[in-house]
Design a protein around this motif. Structure first.
Motif, PDB file in Angstrom:
ATOM      1  N   ILE B  31       0.824  -1.213   0.000  1.00 36.16           N
ATOM      2  CA  ILE B  31       0.000   0.000   0.000  1.00 36.16           C
ATOM      3  C   ILE B  31       0.861   1.268   0.000  1.00 36.16           C
ATOM      4  O   ILE B  31       0.383   2.367  -0.259  1.00 36.16           O
ATOM      5  CB  ILE B  31      -0.986  -0.052   1.193  1.00 36.16           C
ATOM      6  N   GLY B  32       2.145   1.086   0.265  1.00 34.60           N
ATOM      7  CA  GLY B  32       3.072   2.222   0.162  1.00 34.60           C
ATOM      8  C   GLY B  32       3.359   2.929   1.478  1.00 34.60           C
ATOM      9  O   GLY B  32       3.943   4.005   1.487  1.00 34.60           O
ATOM     10  N   MET B  33       2.941   2.333   2.587  1.00 38.24           N
ATOM     11  CA  MET B  33       3.177   2.988   3.881  1.00 38.24           C
ATOM     12  C   MET B  33       4.575   2.717   4.430  1.00 38.24           C
ATOM     13  O   MET B  33       5.141   3.536   5.133  1.00 38.24           O
ATOM     14  CB  MET B  33       2.137   2.522   4.915  1.00 38.24           C
ATOM     15  N   LEU B  34       5.108   1.534   4.105  1.00 40.24           N
ATOM     16  CA  LEU B  34       6.462   1.187   4.583  1.00 40.24           C
ATOM     17  C   LEU B  34       7.461   1.845   3.647  1.00 40.24           C
ATOM     18  O   LEU B  34       7.541   1.493   2.471  1.00 40.24           O
ATOM     19  CB  LEU B  34       6.623  -0.335   4.571  1.00 40.24           C
ATOM     20  N   ARG B  35       8.193   2.816   4.144  1.00 42.44           N
ATOM     21  CA  ARG B  35       9.084   3.581   3.271  1.00 42.44           C
ATOM     22  C   ARG B  35      10.536   3.116   3.325  1.00 42.44           C
ATOM     23  O   ARG B  35      11.206   3.092   2.313  1.00 42.44           O
ATOM     24  CB  ARG B  35       9.020   5.089   3.601  1.00 42.44           C
ATOM     25  N   ASP B  36      11.026   2.812   4.520  1.00 42.24           N
ATOM     26  CA  ASP B  36      12.457   2.495   4.583  1.00 42.24           C
ATOM     27  C   ASP B  36      12.806   1.899   5.947  1.00 42.24           C
ATOM     28  O   ASP B  36      12.023   1.983   6.899  1.00 42.24           O
ATOM     29  CB  ASP B  36      13.278   3.783   4.379  1.00 42.24           C
ATOM     30  N   VAL B  37      13.976   1.312   5.986  1.00 44.32           N
ATOM     31  CA  VAL B  37      14.543   0.856   7.259  1.00 44.32           C
ATOM     32  C   VAL B  37      15.950   1.440   7.339  1.00 44.32           C
ATOM     33  O   VAL B  37      16.743   1.273   6.414  1.00 44.32           O
ATOM     34  CB  VAL B  37      14.612  -0.687   7.324  1.00 44.32           C
TER      35      VAL B  37
END
Lengths: 252, 163
Positions: B31-37
């Protein structure tokens, strides 16, 4: 380097506007004339509580005294709130609520569009995010103002009455004090007065389409930038802050 | 201190299993909510962006992330919300949109987000595919959806709003 106290006050103002109107709109929950409007008004409210959370969290960081967004929302007194008076006015009838939403959302569309170019990166990011949401609010309010204004004799009367009653609270949206002046110089804030011609043009178009009279500018209420409010804010806070006042730092 | 070393890809891999609480057929990555770690000396920083600023699912997602990574022995973990760039439905992949449609939600159209709300937009029915649909309510059970009905098969359905 911006004076952090000015930035703190400016953020409180932006955050309080969202927080107080959010609380007002939430009062419509289960009371709206149609279930679709119950959903719409509580969805607006949800968008605003999210915006308030982001802005007050940042305000707490700028202040640097370890206050969270919850501390700022629940533990400030009435005179320490800086929301525009129009936000705290009771909901009135559905026409009043929608007329206010149109006047406020039209202003917020212009404000957040301009703030999305703020030199403060956090403000710019929140503004760009908020802009998408307030456009949706404006579209919805515009539909209702036109439908009710150009509706039955009674809906017209109620909508015209609402617009007339609200008009004296619109001047405050475009005021500027020394906090604004300093932050405008820094490229952080927007000269709100410069948004007025566009706002007036848009509102004029919608009201004309709704067969409503645009009220003449007369006496304008003011005070919020100094923390001076109508009698209504205290009542909102007594309900909104009840739990944290009765049981400080309660969590669940 | 970080005791076991994990790569960014490993963490992203774990997190891509987390479902959106509102649309459980989709993950927070799809859905595009996880952007980066970000991996720093202080531990693992998970960068999330909300769909809508007030989305109540964010709190649940944060808890899901913390719980999952704790189970995997990854720590210390912090979850950070970022607002820029602002989330857009254009980040939802075509494969995810197809899952959404099968689940019964009409997916958002691509790249039409400049219009806050276009009444003339063609929202097709997720059941029968008909483009003859009608807006019932701009607002639905969640901030990201609107209610429609299909004039062909008469089915009421949710549309994931273009944002």
């Amino acid at each position: 380097m911006a004076d952090q106290n000015n930035l703190f006050k400016y953020l409180l103002r932006l955050g309080d506007n969202a927080l107080v109107l959010s609380h007002r709109l939430s009062e419509w929950c289960s009371r709206a004339p149609l279930i679709e409007e119950d959903l719409a008004l509580t969805n607006f409210s949800l968008d605003m509580i999210g915006r308030a959370q982001a802005l007050l969290k940042y305000a707490g960081e700028v202040e640097g005294k370890g206050r969270t967004e919850d501390d700022l929302a629940y533990k400030r007194a009435e005179r320490q709130f800086y929301n525009h008076l129009v936000m705290e006015l009771p909901n009135g009838d559905f026409a009043f609520t929608m007329a206010r939403q149109l006047l406020v959302s039209a202003f917020e569309c212009l404000l957040f569009e301009a703030l999305s170019n703020s030199k403060d990166e956090t403000i710019a990011a929140i503004a760009a995010k908020t802009l998408k949401e307030v456009k949706y609010h404006r579209a919805h309010a515009e539909d209702w103002v036109i439908r009710l204004g150009d509706g039955t004799e009674e809906s017209y009367q109620r909508m015209q009455h609402a617009v007339n009653a609200l008009w004296m609270y619109t001047g405050e949206l475009f005021e500027a004090d020394e906090v604004d002046a300093e932050l405008i110089r820094e490229g952080i804030a927007v000269d709100q007065n410069s948004l007025r011609p566009q706002w007036q043009e848009y509102i004029g178009q919608v009201l004309t389409e709704a067969k409503l009279q645009v009220p003449a500018d007369g006496y304008m209420q003011t005070g919020s930038r100094k923390g001076i409010h109508t009698e209504h804010l205290g009542h909102i806070l007594s309900e909104m802050q009840y739990l944290q006042r009765a049981y400080p730092d309660a969590t669940w | 201190m970080v005791t076991t070393a994990y790569t960014r890809e490993e963490i992203m891999g774990y997190l891509s299993e987390i479902a959106d609480p509102e649309i459980p057929v989709l993950t927070i990555e799809e859905i595009g909510m996880l952007r980066d770690v970000l991996i720093t000396e202080k531990g693992y920083e998970i960068i999330l962006t909300p769909t809508y600023t007030g989305c109540p699912a964010m709190g649940i997602i944060e808890e899901d992330i913390e719980r999952l990574l704790a189970e995997k022995g990854v720590g210390p973990v912090t979850v950070k919300l970022v607002y820029a760039p602002a989330w857009t439905t254009d980040w939802i992949t075509d494969a995810a949109k197809e899952k959404m449609r099968k689940y019964g939600i009409s997916p958002p159209e691509h790249s039409s987000c400049s219009q806050a709300f276009s009444v003339g937009s063609s929202v097709s029915c997720p059941k029968c595919g008909s483009a003859d649909t009608q807006l019932v309510s701009r607002f639905g059970a969640t901030a990201c959806k609107a209610l429609y009905k299909c004039n062909s098969c008469k089915e009421p359905f949710e549309h994931f709003k273009c944002h």
